[in-house]
Motif scaffolding. Structure first.
Motif, PDB file in Angstrom:
ATOM      1  N   ILE A  61       0.771  -1.343  -0.001  1.00 59.27           N
ATOM      2  CA  ILE A  61       0.020  -0.027   0.108  1.00 59.27           C
ATOM      3  C   ILE A  61       0.769   1.306   0.039  1.00 59.27           C
ATOM      4  O   ILE A  61       2.164   1.091   0.697  1.00 59.27           O
ATOM      5  CB  ILE A  61      -1.114  -0.160   1.232  1.00 59.27           C
ATOM      6  N   SER A  62       0.456   2.277  -0.519  1.00 64.11           N
ATOM      7  CA  SER A  62       1.256   3.511  -0.709  1.00 64.11           C
ATOM      8  C   SER A  62       1.374   4.126   0.373  1.00 64.11           C
ATOM      9  O   SER A  62       0.447   4.020   1.397  1.00 64.11           O
ATOM     10  CB  SER A  62       0.675   4.411  -1.971  1.00 64.11           C
ATOM     11  N   GLN A  63       2.512   5.051   0.761  1.00 60.42           N
ATOM     12  CA  GLN A  63       2.361   5.784   1.850  1.00 60.42           C
ATOM     13  C   GLN A  63       1.441   6.718   2.038  1.00 60.42           C
ATOM     14  O   GLN A  63       0.878   7.118   2.971  1.00 60.42           O
ATOM     15  CB  GLN A  63       3.726   6.649   1.853  1.00 60.42           C
ATOM     16  N   ASP A  64       0.971   7.371   0.853  1.00 60.38           N
ATOM     17  CA  ASP A  64      -0.194   8.291   0.954  1.00 60.38           C
ATOM     18  C   ASP A  64      -1.426   7.404   1.332  1.00 60.38           C
ATOM     19  O   ASP A  64      -1.877   8.122   2.315  1.00 60.38           O
ATOM     20  CB  ASP A  64      -0.362   8.689  -0.558  1.00 60.38           C
ATOM     21  N   GLN A  65      -1.649   6.295   1.314  1.00 58.78           N
ATOM     22  CA  GLN A  65      -2.808   5.581   1.701  1.00 58.78           C
ATOM     23  C   GLN A  65      -2.661   5.296   3.055  1.00 58.78           C
ATOM     24  O   GLN A  65      -3.368   5.564   3.893  1.00 58.78           O
ATOM     25  CB  GLN A  65      -3.212   4.468   0.693  1.00 58.78           C
ATOM     26  N   ARG A  66      -1.464   5.229   3.575  1.00 60.15           N
ATOM     27  CA  ARG A  66      -1.112   4.695   4.972  1.00 60.15           C
ATOM     28  C   ARG A  66      -1.595   6.126   5.587  1.00 60.15           C
ATOM     29  O   ARG A  66      -2.118   6.278   6.718  1.00 60.15           O
ATOM     30  CB  ARG A  66      -0.022   4.603   5.261  1.00 60.15           C
ATOM     31  N   ASN A  67      -0.863   7.384   5.152  1.00 64.17           N
ATOM     32  CA  ASN A  67      -1.265   8.527   5.839  1.00 64.17           C
ATOM     33  C   ASN A  67      -2.805   8.979   5.795  1.00 64.17           C
ATOM     34  O   ASN A  67      -3.247   9.588   6.814  1.00 64.17           O
ATOM     35  CB  ASN A  67      -0.534   9.682   5.009  1.00 64.17           C
ATOM     36  N   ILE A  68      -3.463   8.650   4.586  1.00 61.82           N
ATOM     37  CA  ILE A  68      -4.950   8.904   4.659  1.00 61.82           C
ATOM     38  C   ILE A  68      -5.526   7.939   6.017  1.00 61.82           C
ATOM     39  O   ILE A  68      -6.512   8.660   6.662  1.00 61.82           O
ATOM     40  CB  ILE A  68      -5.627   8.585   3.549  1.00 61.82           C
ATOM     41  N   PHE A  69      -5.309   6.746   6.086  1.00 63.12           N
ATOM     42  CA  PHE A  69      -5.882   5.928   6.997  1.00 63.12           C
ATOM     43  C   PHE A  69      -5.508   6.548   8.498  1.00 63.12           C
ATOM     44  O   PHE A  69      -6.410   6.599   9.453  1.00 63.12           O
ATOM     45  CB  PHE A  69      -5.279   4.638   7.011  1.00 63.12           C
ATOM     46  N   GLU A  70      -4.120   6.681   8.426  1.00 58.15           N
ATOM     47  CA  GLU A  70      -3.897   7.222   9.944  1.00 58.15           C
ATOM     48  C   GLU A  70      -4.457   8.563  10.345  1.00 58.15           C
ATOM     49  O   GLU A  70      -4.907   8.843  11.421  1.00 58.15           O
ATOM     50  CB  GLU A  70      -2.423   7.361   9.938  1.00 58.15           C
ATOM     51  N   MET A  71      -4.797   9.567   9.359  1.00 55.83           N
ATOM     52  CA  MET A  71      -5.477  10.894   9.532  1.00 55.83           C
ATOM     53  C   MET A  71      -6.843  10.370  10.032  1.00 55.83           C
ATOM     54  O   MET A  71      -7.427  11.119  11.016  1.00 55.83           O
ATOM     55  CB  MET A  71      -5.370  11.576   8.431  1.00 55.83           C
ATOM     56  N   GLN A  72      -7.588   9.570   9.320  1.00 53.37           N
ATOM     57  CA  GLN A  72      -8.909   9.299   9.648  1.00 53.37           C
ATOM     58  C   GLN A  72      -8.999   8.692  11.037  1.00 53.37           C
ATOM     59  O   GLN A  72      -9.890   9.175  11.778  1.00 53.37           O
ATOM     60  CB  GLN A  72      -9.492   8.258   8.764  1.00 53.37           C
ATOM     61  N   LEU A  73      -8.079   7.825  11.550  1.00 51.84           N
ATOM     62  CA  LEU A  73      -8.201   7.362  12.798  1.00 51.84           C
ATOM     63  C   LEU A  73      -7.772   8.499  13.726  1.00 51.84           C
ATOM     64  O   LEU A  73      -8.486   8.687  14.853  1.00 51.84           O
ATOM     65  CB  LEU A  73      -7.290   6.238  12.894  1.00 51.84           C
ATOM     66  N   GLU A  74      -6.891   9.535  13.313  1.00 53.55           N
ATOM     67  CA  GLU A  74      -6.511  10.651  14.230  1.00 53.55           C
ATOM     68  C   GLU A  74      -7.848  11.612  14.574  1.00 53.55           C
ATOM     69  O   GLU A  74      -8.196  11.943  15.673  1.00 53.55           O
ATOM     70  CB  GLU A  74      -5.491  11.452  13.847  1.00 53.55           C
ATOM     71  N   MET A  75      -8.565  11.857  13.515  1.00 52.06           N
ATOM     72  CA  MET A  75      -9.638  12.564  13.562  1.00 52.06           C
ATOM     73  C   MET A  75     -10.812  12.106  14.366  1.00 52.06           C
ATOM     74  O   MET A  75     -11.654  12.397  15.198  1.00 52.06           O
ATOM     75  CB  MET A  75     -10.171  12.885  12.007  1.00 52.06           C
ATOM     76  N   SER A  76     -10.843  10.570  14.037  1.00 54.68           N
ATOM     77  CA  SER A  76     -12.102   9.984  14.500  1.00 54.68           C
ATOM     78  C   SER A  76     -11.664   9.911  16.166  1.00 54.68           C
ATOM     79  O   SER A  76     -12.604   9.709  16.988  1.00 54.68           O
ATOM     80  CB  SER A  76     -11.985   8.560  14.184  1.00 54.68           C
ATOM     81  N   ARG A  77     -10.485   9.786  16.663  1.00 59.10           N
ATOM     82  CA  ARG A  77     -10.000   9.970  17.935  1.00 59.10           C
ATOM     83  C   ARG A  77     -10.314  10.983  18.770  1.00 59.10           C
ATOM     84  O   ARG A  77     -10.811  11.161  19.867  1.00 59.10           O
ATOM     85  CB  ARG A  77      -8.769   9.456  18.171  1.00 59.10           C
ATOM     86  N   LEU A  78     -10.180  12.207  18.109  1.00 62.95           N
ATOM     87  CA  LEU A  78     -10.405  13.434  18.667  1.00 62.95           C
ATOM     88  C   LEU A  78     -11.943  14.067  18.748  1.00 62.95           C
ATOM     89  O   LEU A  78     -12.145  14.435  19.562  1.00 62.95           O
ATOM     90  CB  LEU A  78      -9.854  14.599  17.563  1.00 62.95           C
ATOM     91  N   VAL A  79     -12.588  13.606  17.650  1.00 60.60           N
ATOM     92  CA  VAL A  79     -14.015  14.138  17.652  1.00 60.60           C
ATOM     93  C   VAL A  79     -15.421  12.942  17.551  1.00 60.60           C
ATOM     94  O   VAL A  79     -16.305  13.263  17.533  1.00 60.60           O
ATOM     95  CB  VAL A  79     -14.514  15.285  16.852  1.00 60.60           C
ATOM     96  N   GLY A  80     -14.656  11.385  17.333  1.00 63.91           N
ATOM     97  CA  GLY A  80     -15.695  10.653  16.808  1.00 63.91           C
ATOM     98  C   GLY A  80     -15.860  10.458  15.302  1.00 63.91           C
ATOM     99  O   GLY A  80     -15.758  11.589  14.529  1.00 63.91           O
ATOM    100  N   ARG A  81     -16.203   9.383  14.911  1.00 60.30           N
ATOM    101  CA  ARG A  81     -16.679   9.364  13.581  1.00 60.30           C
ATOM    102  C   ARG A  81     -17.845  10.010  12.907  1.00 60.30           C
ATOM    103  O   ARG A  81     -17.839  10.556  12.090  1.00 60.30           O
ATOM    104  CB  ARG A  81     -16.898   7.800  13.257  1.00 60.30           C
TER     105      ARG A  81
END
Length: 240
Positions: A77-97
């Motif tokens: 998987i590309s690093q860009d896709q890893r970064n996208i997935f990590e950002m989603q998890l980070e945003m979900s952690r901060l405010v919920g999905r």
């Protein structure tokens, strides 16, 4: 009778905690399964293979083997896709999905943070509400420190507006997107990494009207929104 008793008697080695270990393993597997479902939502088959390979690597699963025992080439998987997935998890952690204020969705090339219009703005206005500012405060520092690019899209419903300040929904949607963008810029986000677009009612998430042309108020409410599209930085930008 003694044999039956021995069958029912719990093992001395495992004690009564054996079931808890089994349950924990099952819950871990379920968690991995749902994370996989989340990651591949609305993604084509190639993306599915990439994400599944990435999760397998993260969990320490060995590379699949071919029939002759040799290691099968892994589609990384590309690093860009890893970064996208990590950002989603980070945003979900901060405010919920999903909350009364926003919804977070993963796209093949970005993370979409959907700011719900009725929470962020008063009807016919483009000034952020106090509640909106509290929500943005939870994510703005993370976004500002990230290397990601953001496109801020303003969306309206199909109800026409014609005021002195906003002659049409184009001006209203642009002003609302600009209000969010200005808040990000005022709190440390780089102006070189942000774009603002007013979309009016050209990209509804849900039908504004039914088949007979009658308005659907609940859908119109959902279509009033500002969307933050968070993209990995372009290759040439990342090198600077």
């Amino acid at each position: 009778m003694s044999d039956d008793f021995q069958l029912k008697k719990p093992s001395q080695e495992g004690g009564e905690g054996g079931w808890a270990l089994t349950l924990a393993d099952m819950m871990t597997l379920l968690l991995c399964f749902f994370v996989l479902l989340l990651a591949i939502a609305d993604v084509d088959q190639n993306k599915y293979k990439n994400v599944s390979e990435s999760l397998a690597e993260a969990m320490g699963v060995e590379s699949p083997r071919s029939r002759d025992g040799s290691s099968v080439a892994r589609m990384s998987i590309s690093q860009d896709q890893r970064n996208i997935f990590e950002m989603q998890l980070e945003m979900s952690r901060l405010v919920g999905r999903e909350t009364d204020a926003l919804n977070i969705k993963m796209r093949p090339d970005s993370v979409a943070i959907i700011l719900k219009g009725n929470f962020f703005f008063r009807s016919g206005h483009a000034d952020l509400t106090p509640g909106a500012i509290k929500v943005l405060d939870q994510i703005v520092s993370t976004l500002a420190k990230s290397p990601y690019d953001i496109v801020v899209e303003g969306h309206s419903d199909n109800i026409p507006i014609n005021s002195k300040q906003f002659p049409s929904n184009w001006e209203l949607s642009s002003a609302r997107a600009s209000a969010v963008a200005r808040y990000l810029l005022d709190h440390g986000f780089s102006k070189q990494r942000i774009k603002v677009m007013g979309m009016a009612d050209t990209q509804p998430m849900y039908p504004n009207e039914d088949e007979k042309g009658n308005p659907i108020p609940e859908n119109q409410k959902r279509n009033r929104r500002v969307t933050l599209l968070v993209f990995p930085p372009k290759a040439d930008t990342a090198k600077k």
